[in-house]
Scaffold this active site. Structure first.
Site, short mmCIF file in Angstrom:
data_model
loop_
_atom_site.label_atom_id
_atom_site.label_comp_id
_atom_site.label_asym_id
_atom_site.label_seq_id
_atom_site.Cartn_x
_atom_site.Cartn_y
_atom_site.Cartn_z
CB CYS A 195 4.54 13.92 5.19
SG CYS A 195 3.06 12.91 5.11
N GLY A 241 11.80 13.69 0.44
CA GLY A 241 10.72 14.02 -0.49
C GLY A 241 9.44 13.45 0.10
NE ARG A 256 1.51 12.08 -2.76
CZ ARG A 256 0.62 11.79 -1.80
NH1 ARG A 256 -0.24 12.70 -1.41
NH2 ARG A 256 0.59 10.59 -1.26
#
Ligand code: UDX
Length: 453
Positions: A282, A279, A349
């Protein structure tokens, strides 16, 4: 040297702190006034080990501002480290990069200035930034267009060890189309390349670190190096996860398989940790961007596309495993240990835990979760996800039908698993990162599940 950094996210702030620590005068610019005010007070807006201390150590060389006119005219090197979120069709949204290039063009000083793309930007962005700055200079009728040049200097820092990776990098990549441009960056990085700086006491220089290799390339090669590196790491993880699926079927132990192949020096042991998949900010973004760029040239990237596919399947496997075990998910209490996309960060994220929580909710389960540092951020950023946050791992386990270890924070390994098991409705643990001691858990009466083998 006088340095300006545009963007105070993980990359910009880490780069700024490290360059100031090396002795350069660094001015950090961000459009977000509250962020700049917090940084001026010494507060870091996200969790990153040692960053606050390093900023404090380098304080006399650092300033923070919202104004380009304060930072840009004096700067000899300007790093653009703004966000490049995924836009439509997988290609990055470059509006912040464009705004930064215009802002720089408005304020460029009379001396030679090197503008460096530090954010991960699509191949060709170096030339694009150059044309944007040139356009702005021409429009304003000021400045000598020959006085600036654009370079690419991708970062390879991992969140959670960002300072370490920046001070002791495996290599530094500098892409520039003129030798003079690259020379400015060699001068800037000299103490880092030669490793002549006094290491911080809290981050001593590792024994193996000698002179750092410098890879000097043209612009496009440097830009591609960044994408190719991240895509390769992504597919290494997806590869071990794909092998993991077979390991499970044939009764093999994926951790031993990973070690057995990784000790072949041609393969390497790192980034072969099987689990719930990658995850973060990037790998997902960069693999999508690589495929989108290839598409512009009518090329396909089947290997990179497959890595993405395997990765998203790993999340689904968590749900399948729980469903196979519990039969019905509706009304079940499922505990999640770890929300951040990996340990030592509060970054959410593309965090697997969020996707897993979402899928569990869709199937009617009740989800309780804990994370040592990311809960505050979770509360702020994901109020839409109906997850009950718990003060401790023990609280997560109480009356749970199953607990899933999603982020391998070290403290989760050392929990009193015996007591945890006793407090659960059914002692089932899904170790989605292969970090728990399976024999110990079995002795404690747990039904131990992995995602493979
Ligand atoms: C990554 C790159 O490592 C870095 O060089 C680049 O500049 C930015 O992207 P980061 O996203 O901070 O850094 O984290 P990283 O440590 O690379 O981990 C990425 C994801 O892969 C995490 O979700 C992690 O849990 C997962 N991972 C990593 C595995 O599943 N298995 C592994 O063996 C290694």
């Amino acid at each position: 040297m006088n340095v300006a950094i545009i963007g105070t996210g993980y990359v910009g702030l880490t780069t700024g702190a490290c360059l100031a620590f090396l002795g350069h005068k660094v001015s950090c610019v961000d459009a977000d006034a509250s962020k700049i005010a917090a940084l001026s007070r010494g507060e870091v807006p996200f969790y990153e080990p040692h960053l606050e201390t390093l900023l404090d150590d380098a304080r006399r060389n650092l300033s923070f501002t919202t104004s380009y006119s304060e930072a840009i005219p004096e700067a000899q090197v300007i790093f653009i480290a703004v966000g490049t979120p995924t836009g439509n069709g997988g290609a990055p949204d470059l509006r912040y990069l464009q705004a930064a290039a215009h802002g720089v063009g408005e304020q460029l000083g009379p001396h030679l200035t090197v503008i460096v793309n530090k954010s991960t930007v699509p191949i060709g962005s170096g030339n694009w930034v150059e044309s944007l700055v040139r356009e702005t200079l021409q429009r304003n009728g000021s400045g000598d267009p020959k006085c600036f040049a654009v370079a690419s200097n991708p970062e390879f820092l991992r969140e959670g060890s960002a300072i370490h990776d920046t001070l002791y990098p495996d290599r530094v990549v500098v892409g520039a189309d003129q030798p003079k441009t690259a020379e400015v960056l060699y001068t800037l990085y000299r103490p880092l390349l030669d490793q002549t700086f006094a290491a911080p006491t809290y981050l001593p220089r590792p024994d193996r670190v000698g002179a750092v290799p410098l890879i000097s390339t043209d612009l496009a090669s440097a830009e591609l190096i960044k994408y190719a590196a991240n895509a390769f790491l992504s597919l290494k993880i997806s590869y071990i996860n794909e092998i993991g699926q077979l390991a499970e079927r044939v009764g093999a132990d994926i951790s031993q398989v990973a070690r057995g192949i990784g000790l072949d020096a041609r393969i390497g042991t790192r980034f072969l940790q099987a689990g719930v998949g990658w995850g973060g900010s990037c790998f997902g973004k960069d693999t999508a961007a690589l495929i989108a760029t290839a598409g512009e040239y009518k090329l396909q990237m089947p290997i990179v596309a497959a890595a993405r596919e395997v990765n998203s399947r790993q999340r689904e496997r968590v749900i399948e495993k729980l469903q196979t075990e519990l039969k019905i998910l509706k009304g079940r209490n499922i505990g999640i240990l770890g929300l951040a996309f990996k340990p030592d960060t509060d970054d959410l994220r593309e965090a697997p835990a969020l996707e897993i929580a979402q899928k569990l909710k869709e199937r009617g389960a009740r989800v309780r979760a804990h994370d040592p540092v990311a809960m505050e951020r979770f509360r702020r950023e994901r109020p839409d996800l109906d997850v009950t946050l718990c003060v401790s791992a023990e609280d997560v386990a109480r009356d749970a039908d199953a607990v899933v270890l999603v982020t391998e924070w070290s403290q989760y390994r050392d929990l009193d698993w015996e007591a945890l098991g006793a407090s659960m409705r059914s002692p089932i643990v899904l170790d989605a990162r292969y970090v728990l001691d399976r024999d110990r858990l079995a002795r404690a009466g747990f039904r131990y599940l992995g995602l493979a083998g």
